[in-house]
Motif scaffolding. Structure first.
Motif, PDB file in Angstrom:
ATOM      1  N   ILE A  86      36.881   2.872  -9.816  1.00  0.00           N
ATOM      2  CA  ILE A  86      38.182   3.404 -10.238  1.00  0.00           C
ATOM      3  C   ILE A  86      39.237   3.042  -9.203  1.00  0.00           C
ATOM      4  O   ILE A  86      40.324   2.567  -9.544  1.00  0.00           O
ATOM      5  N   ARG A  87      38.927   3.236  -7.934  1.00  0.00           N
ATOM      6  CA  ARG A  87      39.873   2.892  -6.869  1.00  0.00           C
ATOM      7  C   ARG A  87      40.182   1.401  -6.890  1.00  0.00           C
ATOM      8  O   ARG A  87      41.320   0.991  -6.701  1.00  0.00           O
ATOM      9  N   GLN A  88      39.161   0.576  -7.137  1.00  0.00           N
ATOM     10  CA  GLN A  88      39.369  -0.869  -7.193  1.00  0.00           C
ATOM     11  C   GLN A  88      40.280  -1.237  -8.367  1.00  0.00           C
ATOM     12  O   GLN A  88      41.155  -2.088  -8.234  1.00  0.00           O
ATOM     13  N   ALA A  89      40.099  -0.581  -9.499  1.00  0.00           N
ATOM     14  CA  ALA A  89      40.965  -0.835 -10.659  1.00  0.00           C
ATOM     15  C   ALA A  89      42.415  -0.485 -10.337  1.00  0.00           C
ATOM     16  O   ALA A  89      43.340  -1.191 -10.763  1.00  0.00           O
ATOM     17  N   ILE A  90      42.620   0.579  -9.582  1.00  0.00           N
ATOM     18  CA  ILE A  90      43.983   0.949  -9.168  1.00  0.00           C
ATOM     19  C   ILE A  90      44.551  -0.143  -8.268  1.00  0.00           C
ATOM     20  O   ILE A  90      45.678  -0.597  -8.466  1.00  0.00           O
ATOM     21  N   ARG A  91      43.775  -0.565  -7.301  1.00  0.00           N
ATOM     22  CA  ARG A  91      44.250  -1.597  -6.366  1.00  0.00           C
ATOM     23  C   ARG A  91      44.586  -2.909  -7.085  1.00  0.00           C
ATOM     24  O   ARG A  91      45.453  -3.646  -6.645  1.00  0.00           O
ATOM     25  N   GLU A  92      43.873  -3.186  -8.163  1.00  0.00           N
ATOM     26  CA  GLU A  92      44.090  -4.433  -8.910  1.00  0.00           C
ATOM     27  C   GLU A  92      45.097  -4.268 -10.048  1.00  0.00           C
ATOM     28  O   GLU A  92      45.278  -5.187 -10.840  1.00  0.00           O
ATOM     29  N   TYR A  93      45.733  -3.113 -10.129  1.00  0.00           N
ATOM     30  CA  TYR A  93      46.692  -2.823 -11.205  1.00  0.00           C
ATOM     31  C   TYR A  93      46.050  -2.988 -12.579  1.00  0.00           C
ATOM     32  O   TYR A  93      46.669  -3.479 -13.513  1.00  0.00           O
ATOM     33  N   ARG A  94      44.806  -2.537 -12.721  1.00  0.00           N
ATOM     34  CA  ARG A  94      44.077  -2.655 -13.981  1.00  0.00           C
ATOM     35  C   ARG A  94      43.782  -1.270 -14.546  1.00  0.00           C
ATOM     36  O   ARG A  94      42.643  -0.853 -14.669  1.00  0.00           O
ATOM     37  N   ILE A  95      44.844  -0.570 -14.893  1.00  0.00           N
ATOM     38  CA  ILE A  95      44.718   0.773 -15.458  1.00  0.00           C
ATOM     39  C   ILE A  95      43.893   0.731 -16.749  1.00  0.00           C
ATOM     40  O   ILE A  95      43.167   1.668 -17.059  1.00  0.00           O
ATOM     41  N   ASP A  96      43.965  -0.378 -17.482  1.00  0.00           N
ATOM     42  CA  ASP A  96      43.202  -0.497 -18.719  1.00  0.00           C
ATOM     43  C   ASP A  96      41.700  -0.317 -18.492  1.00  0.00           C
ATOM     44  O   ASP A  96      40.997   0.172 -19.366  1.00  0.00           O
ATOM     45  N   ARG A  97      41.218  -0.663 -17.307  1.00  0.00           N
ATOM     46  CA  ARG A  97      39.786  -0.538 -17.000  1.00  0.00           C
ATOM     47  C   ARG A  97      39.342   0.912 -16.820  1.00  0.00           C
ATOM     48  O   ARG A  97      38.145   1.190 -16.871  1.00  0.00           O
ATOM     49  N   ILE A  98      40.296   1.807 -16.570  1.00  0.00           N
ATOM     50  CA  ILE A  98      39.924   3.198 -16.299  1.00  0.00           C
ATOM     51  C   ILE A  98      40.576   4.188 -17.261  1.00  0.00           C
ATOM     52  O   ILE A  98      40.505   5.388 -17.063  1.00  0.00           O
ATOM     53  N   ALA A  99      41.169   3.681 -18.318  1.00  0.00           N
ATOM     54  CA  ALA A  99      41.882   4.542 -19.269  1.00  0.00           C
ATOM     55  C   ALA A  99      40.979   5.627 -19.851  1.00  0.00           C
ATOM     56  O   ALA A  99      41.378   6.793 -19.926  1.00  0.00           O
ATOM     57  N   ASP A 100      39.771   5.267 -20.251  1.00  0.00           N
ATOM     58  CA  ASP A 100      38.865   6.270 -20.823  1.00  0.00           C
ATOM     59  C   ASP A 100      38.499   7.335 -19.802  1.00  0.00           C
ATOM     60  O   ASP A 100      38.423   8.513 -20.132  1.00  0.00           O
ATOM     61  N   ASN A 101      38.285   6.917 -18.539  1.00  0.00           N
ATOM     62  CA  ASN A 101      37.960   7.888 -17.481  1.00  0.00           C
ATOM     63  C   ASN A 101      39.091   8.890 -17.305  1.00  0.00           C
ATOM     64  O   ASN A 101      38.856  10.087 -17.141  1.00  0.00           O
ATOM     65  N   ILE A 102      40.329   8.389 -17.304  1.00  0.00           N
ATOM     66  CA  ILE A 102      41.487   9.253 -17.106  1.00  0.00           C
ATOM     67  C   ILE A 102      41.632  10.222 -18.277  1.00  0.00           C
ATOM     68  O   ILE A 102      41.912  11.405 -18.083  1.00  0.00           O
TER      69      ILE A 102
END
Length: 161
Positions: A15-31
């Protein structure tokens, strides 16, 4: 550490890596499905100095006293003194959250985007997104909090007029 904790740590790391890479789409379901993750993501966007250890604590055990202290201390400091560390970057994240929230119909993403825009002083976007979140999920408490703060003209220290 148990196997479950290792799995959670990997989740926090990804999740932290997705934030750093500006890839919110990768964690949308988690959020959308975990308020603890939603809140950890919001804090990491508002204050990117949150350490990986703190972030993992927030994701893994959001209700523990240590996590509550991390959220309280960092958000209070940002709200009363420092403001958002990088408002332009935070708005960029908020816009990604909003795009994904609208596309997927996820209220929690819209509410998170609303909160970040409010923290950055963009009350128009904050209000619009909070109302959009409530359209999807009438019981979305974060969206209601943002609307209530805006109605009372509550602003972050660095965005107050």
């Amino acid at each position: 550490m148990t196997v479950t904790t290792h799995t959670r740590q990997a989740d926090a790391t990804s999740i932290r890596q997705a934030i750093r890479e500006y890839r919110i789409d990768r964690i949308a379901d988690n959020i959308q499905h975990s308020l603890g993750i939603r809140d950890a993501v919001i804090l990491a966007i508002i204050d990117p100095t949150v350490t990986d250890i703190e972030f993992a604590r927030l994701v893994d055990t959001p209700q523990c006293p240590e996590s509550q202290n991390i959220m309280n201390e960092r958000l209070t400091l940002a709200f009363t003194n420092r403001g958002v560390t990088d408002p332009q970057d935070a708005r960029r994240y908020a816009d990604q959250l909003a795009i994904n929230g609208h596309g997927l119909g996820y209220a929690q993403l819209l509410a998170a985007a609303s909160y970040i825009h409010w923290a950055c002083g963009d009350i128009h976007s904050a209000s619009r997104l909070a109302h959009d979140a409530l359209d999807h999920e009438p019981a979305c408490s974060l969206a209601a909090i943002v609307i209530s703060a805006l109605r009372r003209d509550i602003q972050w220290a660095t965005t107050a007029q």
